[in-house]
Write an enzyme that holds these catalytic residues in place. Structure first.
Site, PDB file in Angstrom:
ATOM      1  NE  ARG A  15      19.010 -64.320  23.707  1.00 40.54           N
ATOM      2  CZ  ARG A  15      17.854 -63.920  23.192  1.00 40.54           C
ATOM      3  NH1 ARG A  15      16.738 -64.031  23.905  1.00 40.54           N
ATOM      4  NH2 ARG A  15      17.806 -63.433  21.959  1.00 40.54           N
ATOM      5  CG  HIS A  95      10.422 -63.540  16.474  1.00 34.42           C
ATOM      6  ND1 HIS A  95       9.304 -63.084  17.145  1.00 34.42           N
ATOM      7  CD2 HIS A  95      11.351 -63.803  17.432  1.00 34.42           C
ATOM      8  CE1 HIS A  95       9.541 -63.071  18.450  1.00 34.42           C
ATOM      9  NE2 HIS A  95      10.773 -63.507  18.646  1.00 34.42           N
ATOM     10  CB  VAL A 178       7.170 -56.181  26.185  1.00 35.16           C
ATOM     11  CG1 VAL A 178       8.082 -54.973  25.933  1.00 35.16           C
ATOM     12  CG2 VAL A 178       7.816 -57.427  25.628  1.00 35.16           C
ATOM     13  CB  SER A 219      -4.421 -47.842  22.382  1.00 30.46           C
ATOM     14  OG  SER A 219      -3.502 -47.387  21.428  1.00 30.46           O
ATOM     15  CB  ILE A 268      12.444 -54.368  16.206  1.00 26.82           C
ATOM     16  CG1 ILE A 268      13.082 -54.119  14.820  1.00 26.82           C
ATOM     17  CG2 ILE A 268      13.344 -55.157  17.134  1.00 26.82           C
ATOM     18  CD1 ILE A 268      12.347 -53.141  13.958  1.00 26.82           C
ATOM     19  CG  ASP A 269      12.589 -60.245  17.804  1.00 28.71           C
ATOM     20  OD1 ASP A 269      13.480 -60.239  16.950  1.00 28.71           O
ATOM     21  OD2 ASP A 269      12.772 -60.615  18.971  1.00 28.71           O
TER      22      ASP A 269
END
Length: 355
Positions: A15, A95, A178, A219, A268-269
């Site tokens: 990118r 991040h 997401v 959850s 994971i970031d």
């Protein structure tokens, strides 16, 4: 202001932070844009297109030395650490919650670090994370479905089933951007989908988008544990802005899954939401653990760099322009959302989640 657009050096990152159209519009606003040679090549834009937009093409060292604000895609890599100088603005996906060692390095450089992922509006939206979250969510379902193939070590399950029978089951943990797009894509592939989240409002929003073959669950560890034996693909989509992702998928849960099932951890970031998982790369995207295929590529949208770069450039442009027009202090004073994006200021950590 002088803006620098460097070529990304993270492995398999294709990118670019600004398209030629974005460069043209920033220059029309009265600013100077420096672009490193071949910065846009991975996403399909050559130096000539940036030059035609009015940018100056130059080498990396000169770009960093001259730029007042460096606009990137990913967090700085080791080869870039010494290029930053005190007071320079870095605007990128930082991040830092997922890369704590990077905090110390950037503090020593005394830069102003603004993270796309922590820019947040009053209603809780993350406008600069949203486009990449949408892409990552869609890709997570597509990639997960692919890794169920036998030649990848998967169980050989087709998520759509055949003639409407024996559909696969996808479990999505997290109902943000997401998770929502992962669920919609998995449903579009023909799978049965279960979505977990603590927020009942988010779960209801997904129910409004998907009318059948969908289960939404508030959850809890027992509830997630119960669904694991019938799950073919787990997508980890947990996000707490600016903080490390909580470990939601435990070793015990993974061990309840059928061998050859797949886990894709999009969180994971931010350190990952799956116990024991580690970062993977595009050349080696998966590994086997407890008989389950794990995928944890930290820059998933780089798989579609043209679409991702266009979406990122559109989203960041108003904020980039505001900083360039007004300067860092005034821009963050006048824009509360942008102020929340500030992680580091000249040797100090200012983001609460990192302190």
């Amino acid at each position: 202001m002088i803006l620098g657009i460097p070529k990304e050096v993270k492995e398999y990152e294709y990118r670019v932070s600004m398209t030629p159209i974005g460069v043209r519009d920033i220059i029309r606003a009265g600013h100077t844009v420096l672009v490193e040679r071949h910065a846009g090549l991975g996403a399909g834009w050559g130096d000539a297109e940036y030059r035609d937009a009015g940018a100056k093409i130059m080498a990396r060292d000169e770009l960093f030395r001259t730029s007042e604000m460096v606009v990137k895609v990913k967090e700085p890599q080791s080869s870039e650490f010494n290029l930053f100088r005190e007071g320079q603005i870095l605007f990128t996906y930082l991040h830092l919650a997922g890369y704590p060692s990077l905090i110390k390095i950037l503090l020593r450089r005394k830069i102003i670090g603004i993270g796309y992922e922590t820019v947040q509006t009053e209603d809780g939206r993350l406008p600069l994370l949203a486009p990449m979250s949408e892409i990552a969510g869609k890709l997570a379902s597509l990639m997960g479905a692919n890794y169920l193939r036998k030649d990848f070590g998967g169980k050989g399950k087709l998520l759509s089933g055949v003639l409407g029978k024996d559909r696969g089951h996808v479990t999505v943990i997290g109902a943000g951007n997401v998770g929502t797009h992962a669920a919609i894509t998995a449903h579009g592939l023909g799978a049965n989908v279960t979505v977990f989240d603590l927020d009942k409002v988010k779960l209801e929003m997904i129910r409004q988008k998907i009318s059948d073959r969908l289960e939404t669950v508030v959850s809890s560890l027992p509830a997630i544990m119960e669904v694991m034996p019938r799950t073919d693909l787990v997508i980890g989509a947990v996000l707490i802005a600016g903080r490390r992702a909580p470990r939601v998928v435990t070793k015990e849960m993974i061990q309840r899954m059928v061998a050859g099932s797949v886990i894709v951890d999009v969180a994971i970031d931010q350190g990952g939401c799956v116990e024991g998982i580690h970062v993977t790369t595009h050349d080696k995207p998966i590994y086997l653990r407890h008989g389950i295929i794990h995928n944890a590529v930290a820059n998933m949208p780089s798989l579609v760099p043209r679409s991702a770069s266009e979406a990122l450039s559109r989203a960041t442009f108003p904020y980039v322009k505001k900083i360039a027009d007004l300067g860092f202090e005034r821009a963050t004073r006048e824009d509360p959302a942008l102020k929340k994006g500030v992680n580091l200021v000249r040797g100090e950590v200012v983001l609460p989640g990192l302190q």
